[in-house]
Design a protein around this motif. Structure first.
Motif, mmCIF file in Angstrom:
data_model
loop_
_atom_site.group_PDB
_atom_site.id
_atom_site.type_symbol
_atom_site.label_atom_id
_atom_site.label_comp_id
_atom_site.label_asym_id
_atom_site.label_seq_id
_atom_site.Cartn_x
_atom_site.Cartn_y
_atom_site.Cartn_z
ATOM 1 N N GLU A 135 0.704 -1.140 -0.142
ATOM 2 C CA GLU A 135 -0.124 -0.054 -0.024
ATOM 3 C C GLU A 135 0.853 1.266 0.039
ATOM 4 O O GLU A 135 0.678 2.157 -0.906
ATOM 5 C CB GLU A 135 -0.968 -0.109 1.268
ATOM 6 C CG GLU A 135 -2.224 -0.888 1.189
ATOM 7 C CD GLU A 135 -2.967 -0.679 2.310
ATOM 8 O OE1 GLU A 135 -2.928 0.204 3.048
ATOM 9 O OE2 GLU A 135 -4.045 -1.615 2.397
ATOM 10 N N ASN A 136 1.994 1.387 0.856
ATOM 11 C CA ASN A 136 2.672 2.384 0.929
ATOM 12 C C ASN A 136 4.034 1.936 0.885
ATOM 13 O O ASN A 136 4.873 1.986 1.792
ATOM 14 C CB ASN A 136 2.423 3.297 2.119
ATOM 15 C CG ASN A 136 3.326 4.576 2.281
ATOM 16 O OD1 ASN A 136 4.208 4.900 1.615
ATOM 17 N ND2 ASN A 136 2.848 5.414 3.307
ATOM 18 N N ILE A 195 18.588 -8.633 1.137
ATOM 19 C CA ILE A 195 18.345 -7.249 0.082
ATOM 20 C C ILE A 195 18.201 -6.251 0.991
ATOM 21 O O ILE A 195 17.560 -5.965 1.935
ATOM 22 C CB ILE A 195 17.001 -7.383 -0.700
ATOM 23 C CG1 ILE A 195 17.088 -8.622 -1.571
ATOM 24 C CG2 ILE A 195 16.803 -5.878 -1.439
ATOM 25 C CD1 ILE A 195 15.828 -8.853 -2.284
ATOM 26 N N ILE A 196 19.103 -5.051 0.731
ATOM 27 C CA ILE A 196 18.826 -3.650 1.337
ATOM 28 C C ILE A 196 17.874 -2.944 0.516
ATOM 29 O O ILE A 196 18.027 -2.536 -0.430
ATOM 30 C CB ILE A 196 20.324 -3.100 1.368
ATOM 31 C CG1 ILE A 196 21.331 -3.742 2.169
ATOM 32 C CG2 ILE A 196 20.142 -1.575 2.242
ATOM 33 C CD1 ILE A 196 22.691 -3.502 2.299
ATOM 34 N N LEU A 197 16.923 -2.771 1.234
ATOM 35 C CA LEU A 197 15.571 -1.660 0.450
ATOM 36 C C LEU A 197 16.078 -0.366 0.640
ATOM 37 O O LEU A 197 16.370 0.197 1.786
ATOM 38 C CB LEU A 197 14.472 -1.942 1.151
ATOM 39 C CG LEU A 197 13.748 -3.287 1.356
ATOM 40 C CD1 LEU A 197 12.525 -3.637 2.004
ATOM 41 C CD2 LEU A 197 14.071 -4.166 -0.117
ATOM 42 N N GLU A 198 16.414 0.340 -0.536
ATOM 43 C CA GLU A 198 17.093 1.889 -0.330
ATOM 44 C C GLU A 198 16.248 2.963 -0.662
ATOM 45 O O GLU A 198 16.200 4.094 -0.118
ATOM 46 C CB GLU A 198 18.345 1.790 -1.423
ATOM 47 C CG GLU A 198 19.374 0.882 -0.676
ATOM 48 C CD GLU A 198 20.360 0.681 -1.643
ATOM 49 O OE1 GLU A 198 21.763 0.343 -1.214
ATOM 50 O OE2 GLU A 198 20.324 0.490 -2.927
ATOM 51 N N SER A 199 15.295 2.630 -1.810
ATOM 52 C CA SER A 199 14.189 3.662 -1.900
ATOM 53 C C SER A 199 13.267 2.867 -2.821
ATOM 54 O O SER A 199 12.790 1.871 -2.879
ATOM 55 C CB SER A 199 14.949 4.659 -2.979
ATOM 56 O OG SER A 199 13.948 5.934 -3.389
ATOM 57 N N CYS A 200 12.417 3.647 -3.199
ATOM 58 C CA CYS A 200 11.128 2.994 -4.388
ATOM 59 C C CYS A 200 10.846 3.987 -5.498
ATOM 60 O O CYS A 200 11.010 5.320 -5.666
ATOM 61 C CB CYS A 200 9.634 3.073 -3.357
ATOM 62 S SG CYS A 200 9.174 4.461 -2.665
ATOM 63 N N VAL A 246 9.692 0.787 2.630
ATOM 64 C CA VAL A 246 11.195 0.844 2.680
ATOM 65 C C VAL A 246 11.730 1.481 3.848
ATOM 66 O O VAL A 246 12.668 0.916 4.389
ATOM 67 C CB VAL A 246 11.553 1.539 1.347
ATOM 68 C CG1 VAL A 246 12.926 1.741 1.472
ATOM 69 C CG2 VAL A 246 11.100 1.032 0.294
ATOM 70 N N ASP A 247 11.210 2.489 4.319
ATOM 71 C CA ASP A 247 11.661 3.267 5.393
ATOM 72 C C ASP A 247 11.563 2.568 6.944
ATOM 73 O O ASP A 247 12.524 2.707 7.548
ATOM 74 C CB ASP A 247 11.008 4.715 5.625
ATOM 75 C CG ASP A 247 11.244 5.692 4.370
ATOM 76 O OD1 ASP A 247 12.301 5.525 3.761
ATOM 77 O OD2 ASP A 247 10.583 6.775 4.358
ATOM 78 N N SER A 248 10.736 1.703 7.025
ATOM 79 C CA SER A 248 10.464 1.058 8.098
ATOM 80 C C SER A 248 11.567 0.038 8.339
ATOM 81 O O SER A 248 11.876 -0.700 9.465
ATOM 82 C CB SER A 248 9.165 0.423 8.151
ATOM 83 O OG SER A 248 9.061 -0.799 7.126
ATOM 84 N N HIS A 249 12.145 -0.490 7.270
ATOM 85 C CA HIS A 249 13.284 -1.406 7.477
ATOM 86 C C HIS A 249 14.752 -0.850 7.793
ATOM 87 O O HIS A 249 15.762 -1.504 8.000
ATOM 88 C CB HIS A 249 13.510 -2.376 6.119
ATOM 89 C CG HIS A 249 12.428 -3.249 5.863
ATOM 90 N ND1 HIS A 249 11.084 -2.785 5.201
ATOM 91 C CD2 HIS A 249 12.217 -4.582 6.364
ATOM 92 C CE1 HIS A 249 10.492 -3.868 5.335
ATOM 93 N NE2 HIS A 249 11.168 -5.039 5.953
#
Length: 910
Positions: free
Chosen positions: A181-182, A263-268, A187-190
Motif C-alpha cells: 500500500e505505501n 536485500i537492502i531496501l534503499e528507495s522506491c 522501505v523506510d520501516s526497514h
C-alpha cells in the motif's frame, strides 16, 4: 545439453532411456524443474523436466490482470515446502535425468538423479520419503522404481512426515502479498537493514522479482544505481533484446535465481523497490558493472548505500577494457598524454564561477573549466534593463559570491588538476553563442573538490546529462549529493531569501566622480583593495570593498615601458619589456588583496599612488627587476631612497630596461658670469587647474580664507533666495553663478553662448571651463562680485621650457604635471612677463624640487634658451638635464635628436 553414453540392450529387448545431464536453473514446483546446458557464446538451451510417477501440491498463482473477475489462487498444503526442499537441494547443481514419457503437447516426464550418473540420489524418492509428494494414483508397482516409491511412501506415512503428519497442513500455506500500500513507508520501516529474500524471477540483468521473508511480500526490485540492457516489447507482443540483454539476464540468473540472498531496501519507484542484493559470493550490482553488462544511472545512484564511487570504479574498469556494452567505448581523454591528464598547477586568475587560469610547470598558461557545473546565470529575459550595460560579476545573483569564494580559496595556490573531458568548440546559433574548445577538469586543493564545495554552498548548479553522455566529472555523484544538500538547506541559489545586490560604482575615467572621491581616498591613508585587472605593468583596475567602487590606479614614482596601443588607423607597438612588466605585475597582484595609498589623480580621472602587496611596494619591485625606471616625481616621496637603491642595483645588472645602460659623463657647460641677479621671491600658491597647452591656474594661499568665507556666504544667500530656473539669459563676458557637477554654486564668466542648452563658462576662482545649459546658471549677487573679491584663479605658464607640438608628446607632459601638482600647494616665482601670461618657475612645497626642470629631466619637454644674463645659471642647469635625457633616450629623445635637419617640420625651434 550434454547427453551421456547411450546404451541399448540386447537385440529385441526393451529400449534403455538415454541418460542426459544438465544444471538446475529453477524449481517450478515440487515435481517440476528447469535444467540448462553449459553456456557457449551466449545463454545456454533450457528444458523443463517433470518428475514421473509422483505429484506435489500446486504453488499459488496470481490472477491474470486481463481477467478482472479472476481471483488469486493460494498454495496447496505442503506445496511450498516441497518446492523449497528441491530448491535448496538442486539449484545450481549438476543432475542427470532420463526422459520416460513425452506428451503430444511436448511435456517431458522422467527420472532425475543428483550428480553425474544414475547412481546419485533419486529426487522423486527423496520427495516421497519426506512426505512432500505422493505416488500418482493408478500406478501399478510392476517395476523396481514403482516398488521403491511405494516403500518410501509407506515409510513416510509411518513416520508421519510432511503431508502425513497430523493436521491439514494449513500452516504451510503462505500468505502472499503481491502489492504494498505505501512503498515509501515500507522501505523506510526497514531502516536499510538487510532483509532475507529469495529471488523468484529475473526480468533482465538489473530487475528481479523477490520474495521477502518471513512476511512473503512478492516485490519487484530494481538494482540501485545501474541499468542493464533490456528486452523491448514490440507491437505484436514479441520481445526484442537490446545488445547483451540476454547475456546480462543469464549472468544474473545463474548467480541469483532462487538463491537465498539479503536485500537492502534503499528507495522506491512507483511499486518497484530500489535496492542492493547481497549474496555470500559478492555484490551483483558491482559485478554486472565490472563485467560490462550494465551502466551507472544518475537518477538512482544517489540512493546506493554502499558507496557510489565503487560503482563508478567498476564501470570505469569495464570501460578501460572495452567489455561488452563498452566494446566501442572511446575515453573522453583518450588522446591526452598522462602528464596532460593529471598535473599540479598554480592558479593565476579566476575568470568566472566555473573557470580559472593556471600556470603550468612549463610556464605556459591554461584555462581550466570545472567539470559538470554551471555558474549562476540570469533567469528570464526581462530581468535586465536593456538600456543598462550588463556587468555579470555584479549583476548576476551570487556570481560575485562565487567568484570571491574561488578567489580567496585558490589565487596563488597550487592545485591538483585531473582532466575529465575536452569539450569541443561549438559554432554560434540563434540562441547560443560560439564556444571555443574547453578543458574540463576536477580541481582539488588540500583534498577538497572545489566544484563540490561551490555546489554545496549553493554558488553553482550541477549540469544534467543524457544517460549515454560520458563527458562529465569523475566525481559527478558527489556533485549531485552536494547539490541535494544545498537545496535541502536552502543555500545560495536555492535560498528563498532576497537575492544579494552589489551596487558597485565604476569611476574609472569619470573625471568628475574621481575628483569627488579623491579627498576621501587621500585622507584614508592605506586602503584595502582587490586588483581586478592589470592593463600594464603600472596601470591597474582596483575594487575598493569599503567604498564599493572600481578605480583605475597608476603606480607612482616610476616610469614603466608603455604597452602596445590600438589607435585609429594603426597599431602602435609597445616599448621593449612592456609585456614582461605586465606579466610580472599580473603574476604578483592580479586578484590579490592589496593596500593602496592614493596621492593624486591625473587629468583623465585616474588615481596615482603606491600599491603594497604582502608588505612590498610594487613600484620598488618593478624597479628591482629592471622593468621600470624611477620617475623624478618620486623625489618628494618617502619611498624615494628605496627606489633609488633598487634602480642602482638594477643598473649594475644591466638587464632588461638597463641592458644598454652606460654611465656617461655629464657635459659641463661653462658658467657665464651674471651681470644682473635673478630675482627669486617664491610665494605659496595652490594649483587648481592645468590646461591642455601646459598653462596652469593657481590661487594665492594668503587670500584662500577670504575665498572660502565668500563662497560660504554666497551659498547661504543662494539657499535662502534660489534663482528661478531658466530666468537667467546669459551674455558673453558677463559674470554669473554656475552650478557645478557636485551640486554647488560657483562664480563664473560667460565665454560663449551657442544656444540656451550650450553655454561656455569659465570658473573665475578655479580656472576650469565647462559647457552648461542656461538652466544651471544664475545672476551673480552684487554682494559677491569681483569688486568685493577679485577672481582668485590666475593663469601662468612654465618658464624656460618649450611645450611639444606633437599631440601625444604634449599629452604625456600634461599628464605628468597633472599627476604631480594638480590640487597641491607649490611655491611660485615669476621669472619674466609675456604677452599671454607671466612665465614662472614652480617648486614642490616639501622638497623644493623644480617642476619644470623635472619635466626636462624626463625628456617630456625641451629647454627654451633665453639670452638674458640673469637666467644663464638656471638655463645651464636646464640644458644639462636635457643632455642627460637625450643620452638616456627618454620620451621625446627616444629616437635620438630629431631636431638636427627637420626641426621646422616638427614645429620645434632651437
Amino acid at each position: 545439453m550434454a547427453s551421456s553414453a547411450q546404451s541399448g540392450g540386447t537385440s529385441g529387448g526393451p529400449a534403455v532411456p538415454t541418460v542426459q545431464r544438465g544444471i538446475v536453473k529453477m524449481v517450478l514446483s515440487g515435481c517440476a524443474i528447469i535444467v540448462r546446458g553449459q553456456p557457449r557464446g551466449g545463454p545456454p538451451p533450457e528444458r523443463q523436466i517433470n518428475l514421473s510417477n509422483i505429484r506435489a501440491g500446486n504453488l499459488a498463482r496470481r490472477a491474470a490482470a486481463t481477467q478482472p473477475d479472476a481471483k488469486d489462487t493460494p498454495d496447496e498444503p505442503w506445496a511450498f515446502p516441497a518446492r523449497e526442499f528441491l530448491r535448496k537441494k538442486l539449484i545450481g547443481k549438476e543432475v542427470c535425468f532420463t526422459i520416460e514419457n513425452k506428451t503430444p503437447q511436448g511435456r517431458e516426464y522422467g527420472m532425475i538423479y543428483l550428480g553425474k550418473d544414475t547412481n546419485g540420489e533419486n529426487i522423486a524418492e527423496s520427495l516421497v520419503a519426506e512426505g512432500l509428494a505422493t505416488r500418482r494414483e493408478g500406478m501399478r508397482a510392476n517395476n523396481p522404481e514403482q516398488n521403491r516409491l511405494s516403500e518410501c511412501e509407506e515409510q513416510a506415512k509411518a513416520a508421519k512426515k510432511g503431508m502425513w503428519s497430523e493436521g491439514n497442513g494449513s500452516h504451510t500455506i503462505r500468505d502472499l502479498k503481491y502489492t504494498i500500500e505505501n512503498p515509501r513507508h515500507f522501505v523506510d520501516s526497514h531502516h536499510q537493514k538487510p532483509v532475507n529474500a529469495i529471488i523468484e524471477h529475473v526480468r533482465d540483468g538489473s530487475v528481479v522479482r523477490a520474495l521477502l521473508l518471513p512476511d512473503y511480500y512478492l516485490v519487484t526490485v530494481m538494482l540501485s544505481g545501474i541499468k542493464c540492457p533490456t528486452f523491448r516489447r514490440e507491437a505484436d507482443g514479441s520481445e526484442t533484446p537490446e545488445p547483451f540483454a540476454a547475456e546480462a539476464k543469464f549472468f544474473t540468473e545463474s548467480r541469483l535465481l532462487q538463491r537465498d540472498v539479503q536485500i537492502i531496501l534503499e528507495s522506491c519507484h512507483n511499486q518497484n523497490i530500489l535496492g542492493t542484493i547481497l549474496h555470500p559470493n559478492g555484490n551483483i550490482t558491482e559485478l554486472l558493472l565490472k563485467e560490462g553488462f550494465a551502466r551507472c544511472v544518475d537518477w538512482s545512484i544517489a540512493v546506493y548505500t554502499r558507496g557510489a564511487e565503487k560503482l563508478r570504479a567498476a564501470e570505469r574498469f569495464a570501460k578501460e577494457r572495452r567489455l561488452r556494452i563498452w566494446r566501442d567505448y572511446v575515453a573522453p581523454t583518450a588522446n591526452l598524454d598522462q602528464k596532460d591528464k593529471q598535473f599540479v598547477a598554480k592558479v593565476m586568475q579566476v575568470l568566472n564561477a566555473d573557470a580559472i587560469v593556471v600556470k603550468l610547470n612549463s610556464g605556459d598558461y591554461k584555462t581550466i573549466h570545472l567539470s559538470s557545473i554551471r555558474p549562476p546565470r540570469l533567469e528570464g529575459e526581462n530581468t535586465q534593463d536593456k538600456n543598462k550595460k550588463l556587468r555579470p560579476l555584479y549583476d548576476i545573483p551570487y556570481m560575485f559570491e562565487a567568484r570571491e569564494f574561488l578567489r580567496k580559496k585558490l589565487i596563488g595556490k597550487k592545485v591538483n588538476v585531473t582532466v575529465d573531458y575536452i569539450r569541443p568548440a561549438s559554432p554560434a546559433t540563434e540562441t547560443v553563442p560560439a564556444f571555443s574548445e574547453r578543458t574540463c577538469a576536477t580541481v582539488t586543493i588540500g583534498g577538497i573538490n572545489i566544484a563540490e564545495a561551490l555546489v554545496s554552498k549553493g554558488l553553482a548548479t550541477v549540469i544534467r546529462y543524457r544517460q549515454d553522455d560520458d563527458q562529465r566529472s569523475s566525481h559527478y555523484d558527489e556533485l549531485l549529493a552536494a547539490e541535494a544538500r544545498a537545496i535541502k538547506n536552502g543555500k545560495g541559489l536555492h535560498s528563498k531569501k532576497e537575492v544579494p545586490i552589489h551596487r558597485v560604482a565604476d569611476i574609472s575615467g569619470d573625471t568628475q566622480k574621481a575628483k569627488q572621491f579623491l579627498p576621501f581616498l587621500q585622507r584614508a591613508g592605506r586602503s584595502e583593495a582587490v586588483v581586478e585587472y592589470v592593463f600594464s605593468g603600472s596601470r591597474l583596475k582596483l575594487y575598493l570593498p569599503k567604498e564599493t567602487c572600481l578605480i583605475t590606479f597608476l603606480l607612482a614614482g616610476i616610469e614603466c615601458p608603455r604597452g602596445a596601443r590600438n589607435l585609429p588607423g594603426l597599431v602602435q607597438e609597445g616599448e621593449p619589456f612592456s609585456e614582461e612588466a605586465t606579466l610580472f605585475t599580473k603574476e604578483l597582484v592580479l586578484q590579490r588583496e592589496v593596500e593602496v595609498e592614493v596621492e593624486s589623480m591625473d587629468k583623465a580621472g585616474n588615481f596615482i599612488g603606491w600599491l603594497h602587496i604582502d608588505g612590498a611596494n610594487l613600484s620598488v619591485l618593478l624597479v628591482e627587476h629592471s622593468l621600470s625606471k624611477v620617475h623624478f616625481t618620486a623625489e618628494r616621496s618617502s619611498y624615494y631612497k628605496s627606489l633609488l637603491s633598487a634602480e642602482e642595483a638594477a643598473k649594475q645588472k644591466k638587464e632588461k630596461v638597463w641592458a644598454h645602460y652606460e654611465e656617461q659623463p655629464v657635459e659641463e657647460v661653462a658658467p657665464v658670469l651674471e651681470e644682473k641677479e635673478r630675482s627669486a621671491s617664491y610665494k605659496p600658491v595652490f594649483v587648481t587647474e592645468i590646461t591642455d597647452d601646459l598653462h596652469f591656474y593657481v590661487q594665492d594661499v594668503e587670500t584662500g580664507t577670504q575665498l572660502e568665507k565668500l563662497m560660504e556666504n554666497m551659498r547661504n544667500d543662494i539657499a535662502s533666495h534660489p534663482p528661478v530656473e531658466g530666468s537667467y539669459a546669459p551674455r558673453r563676458g558677463e559674470f554669473c553663478i554656475a552650478k557645478f557637477v557636485d551640486g554647488e554654486w560657483y562664480r563664473a564668466r560667460v565665454e560663449k553662448v551657442e544656444s540656451p542648452a550650450r553655454v561656455h563658462v569659465f570658473y573665475i576662482d578655479y580656472g576650469n571651463r565647462e559647457i552648461l545649459p542656461s538652466t544651471r546658471l544664475g545672476t551673480l549677487p552684487p554682494a559677491f562680485s569681483t569688486r568685493v573679491l577679485p577672481a582668485q584663479a590666475t593663469e601662468y605658464a612654465f618658464a624656460f621650457i618649450q611645450v611639444p607640438q606633437d599631440e601625444d608628446a604634449r599629452t604625456d607632459a600634461v599628464d605628468s604635471v597633472v599627476r604631480d601638482i594638480q590640487n597641491t600647494q607649490c611655491l611660485l616665482n615669476v621669472e619674466h612677463l609675456s604677452a599671454g601670461c607671466p612665465h614662472v618657475t614652480l617648486q614642490f612645497a616639501d622638497s623644493k624640487g623644480d617642476v619644470g626642470l623635472g619635466l626636462v629631466k624626463e625628456g617630456l619637454v625641451m629647454v627654451e634658451v633665453r639670452k638674458e644674463k640673469q637666467f644663464q645659471k638656471v638655463i645651464t642647469e636646464y640644458l644639462n638635464a636635457q643632455e642627460s635625457a637625450k643620452s638616456a633616450r627618454l620620451n621625446l629623445w627616444r629616437y635620438g635628436d630629431f631636431r638636427a635637419d627637420d626641426a621646422d617640420e616638427f614645429g620645434y625651434s632651437r
